[in-house]
Design an enzyme around this catalytic site. Sequence first.
Site, PDB file in Angstrom:
ATOM      1  N   LYS A  68       0.797  -1.238   0.000  1.00 48.37           N
ATOM      2  CA  LYS A  68       0.000   0.000   0.000  1.00 48.37           C
ATOM      3  C   LYS A  68       0.830   1.288   0.000  1.00 48.37           C
ATOM      4  CE  LYS A  68      -3.227  -1.289  -0.733  1.00 48.37           C
ATOM      5  NZ  LYS A  68      -3.431  -2.108  -1.967  1.00 48.37           N
ATOM      6  N   THR A  71       2.837   0.566  -4.856  1.00 44.66           N
ATOM      7  CA  THR A  71       3.442  -0.471  -5.704  1.00 44.66           C
ATOM      8  C   THR A  71       2.893  -0.400  -7.137  1.00 44.66           C
ATOM      9  OG1 THR A  71       3.176  -1.803  -3.714  1.00 44.66           O
ATOM     10  CG2 THR A  71       4.056  -2.927  -5.659  1.00 44.66           C
ATOM     11  N   HIS A 134       7.446  -7.501  -2.024  1.00 41.90           N
ATOM     12  CA  HIS A 134       7.103  -6.858  -0.747  1.00 41.90           C
ATOM     13  C   HIS A 134       8.001  -7.394   0.371  1.00 41.90           C
ATOM     14  CE1 HIS A 134       3.610  -4.756  -2.131  1.00 41.90           C
ATOM     15  NE2 HIS A 134       2.800  -5.783  -2.203  1.00 41.90           N
ATOM     16  N   ARG A 156       6.053   5.196   2.260  1.00 40.16           N
ATOM     17  CA  ARG A 156       4.950   6.161   2.339  1.00 40.16           C
ATOM     18  C   ARG A 156       4.712   6.529   3.800  1.00 40.16           C
ATOM     19  NH1 ARG A 156      -1.205   4.883   0.037  1.00 40.16           N
ATOM     20  NH2 ARG A 156      -1.872   7.070  -0.088  1.00 40.16           N
ATOM     21  N   ARG A 290      -7.872   3.623  -4.930  1.00 36.74           N
ATOM     22  CA  ARG A 290      -8.893   4.108  -3.998  1.00 36.74           C
ATOM     23  C   ARG A 290      -8.976   5.624  -4.122  1.00 36.74           C
ATOM     24  NH1 ARG A 290      -9.510   5.623   1.408  1.00 36.74           N
ATOM     25  NH2 ARG A 290      -7.253   5.829   1.563  1.00 36.74           N
ATOM     26  N   GLY A 292      -5.865   7.697  -3.814  1.00 46.28           N
ATOM     27  CA  GLY A 292      -4.580   8.185  -4.336  1.00 46.28           C
ATOM     28  C   GLY A 292      -4.234   9.567  -3.807  1.00 46.28           C
TER      29      GLY A 292
HETATM   30  P1  A3P Z   1      -5.016   4.853  -1.185  1.00 45.71           P
HETATM   31  O1  A3P Z   1      -5.648   3.632  -0.596  1.00 45.71           O
HETATM   32  O2  A3P Z   1      -4.519   5.788  -0.126  1.00 45.71           O
HETATM   33  O3  A3P Z   1      -5.844   5.533  -2.207  1.00 45.71           O
HETATM   34  P2  A3P Z   1      -0.258  -0.399  -3.606  1.00 45.71           P
HETATM   35  O4  A3P Z   1      -0.206  -0.157  -5.080  1.00 45.71           O
HETATM   36  O5  A3P Z   1       1.096  -0.563  -3.000  1.00 45.71           O
HETATM   37  O6  A3P Z   1      -1.203  -1.467  -3.261  1.00 45.71           O
HETATM   38  O7  A3P Z   1      -0.780   0.955  -2.954  1.00 45.71           O
HETATM   39  C1  A3P Z   1      -2.103   1.333  -3.131  1.00 45.71           C
HETATM   40  C2  A3P Z   1      -2.218   2.829  -2.898  1.00 45.71           C
HETATM   41  O8  A3P Z   1      -1.646   3.524  -4.004  1.00 45.71           O
HETATM   42  C3  A3P Z   1      -3.664   3.231  -2.815  1.00 45.71           C
HETATM   43  O9  A3P Z   1      -3.680   4.375  -1.948  1.00 45.71           O
HETATM   44  C4  A3P Z   1      -3.943   3.599  -4.259  1.00 45.71           C
HETATM   45  O10 A3P Z   1      -5.079   4.411  -4.448  1.00 45.71           O
HETATM   46  C5  A3P Z   1      -2.658   4.313  -4.621  1.00 45.71           C
HETATM   47  N1  A3P Z   1      -2.408   4.347  -6.061  1.00 45.71           N
HETATM   48  C6  A3P Z   1      -2.689   3.404  -6.985  1.00 45.71           C
HETATM   49  N2  A3P Z   1      -2.311   3.808  -8.203  1.00 45.71           N
HETATM   50  C7  A3P Z   1      -1.770   5.031  -8.054  1.00 45.71           C
HETATM   51  C8  A3P Z   1      -1.202   5.970  -8.971  1.00 45.71           C
HETATM   52  N3  A3P Z   1      -1.123   5.727 -10.259  1.00 45.71           N
HETATM   53  N4  A3P Z   1      -0.748   7.139  -8.460  1.00 45.71           N
HETATM   54  C9  A3P Z   1      -0.834   7.414  -7.150  1.00 45.71           C
HETATM   55  N5  A3P Z   1      -1.363   6.567  -6.243  1.00 45.71           N
HETATM   56  C10 A3P Z   1      -1.818   5.382  -6.690  1.00 45.71           C
END
Ligand code: A3P
Length: 324
Positions: A68, A71, A134, A156, A290, A292
């Site tokens: 989260k 990635t 991870h 983060r 979600r 972002g």
């Molecule tokens: P939020 O839940 O705060 O919105 P991971 O990819 O490691 O699973 O992390 C998910 C988080 O990255 C989520 O945060 C998601 O919305 C956000 N995210 C996914 N794609 C993104 C992008 N292209 N740019 C910025 N944030 C992104």
Amino acid sequence: DTKPSDPEGEEESLSPPTPPKREAWLGASSLSQFQGCWLSEDFSKSAALVQAHFQPRPDDIILATYPKCGTTWLKALAFAITNRSHHPITCKNHPLLTHLPHDLVEDLEFPLRYLHHPVSELENLPSPRLLCTHLPLPLLPTSVSTIGCRIVYLCREPKDVLVSMWHYMNKVYRDCFTEFDRAFELFCEGVSLYGPIWDHYLGYWKQMTTEPNRVLFLKYDEMMADTGNHVKRLAEFFGGPVSVEEESSGIVQDIVKLCSFENLKKMPVSCSGVTNPIDGLAIENSVFFRTGKVRDWENHMTEEMAKKLDRIIEDKLGGCGLTF
Ligand code: A3P
């Protein structure tokens, strides 16, 4: 070596102690310590297989994150940057327009790998390989450090990680809802998938301080504030800096736009697709996108909770230089 006769009970007393189990935010499954990291049983098996079978190559590029931390975004950026010569960013059939970033960059350790897709299949990928994990650094084969692979680590703000993880876990394991307060307590104790988060951050941070040319350590919030500059840093780190001609053609802005949250979230594959990284568990691709946003923790935590987690993180990071 001779094995002593086995007086009653001796066999049991010689066996290693069973690691303590903690409730997970993973539906029915629980988390146990595997070499100091909280993992579910499937993920532990998978980590052990990576340790046993993954053979790093000197030119591997490993994207490493705590879950989260962005990635999906990092995979998209790394894929777009490293493949820009044969997948021009603005072309109508760019793979990122039809594929989830998770399907374009191989993961080292997902359970899927040992059930249907052995780690050894990574051997079939041409060099230089772009891989993602991870796993904390100490759980990767030691040759990752000695052989010279490059690592991009994205971390983060921990409060935002907790909020993002809480939403994600409750969506994926929707039959087993965890209250936010309980998730907060567990997170503060370090109990979360791949946790404790502070050990995860510290392992890669320390490696970056000793080998800054080999480990690029990035923060989600900073990448949000100036994505273009991060695209250039990544390209340079990957060994193919953005040229003057590319820059004047607007490629940096094109990559930023292609990989942006708004753009990836609205792709048909993100809205309606389903992925199956964990055996038997269908995950809707939309869960990877979600809000972002940075500081969404403000909508979930009291000031007291925020201060408590900040203190723990500060204490655990022990003045190493990494701050949020
Ligand atoms: P939020 O839940 O705060 O919105 P991971 O990819 O490691 O699973 O992390 C998910 C988080 O990255 C989520 O945060 C998601 O919305 C956000 N995210 C996914 N794609 C993104 C992008 N292209 N740019 C910025 N944030 C992104």
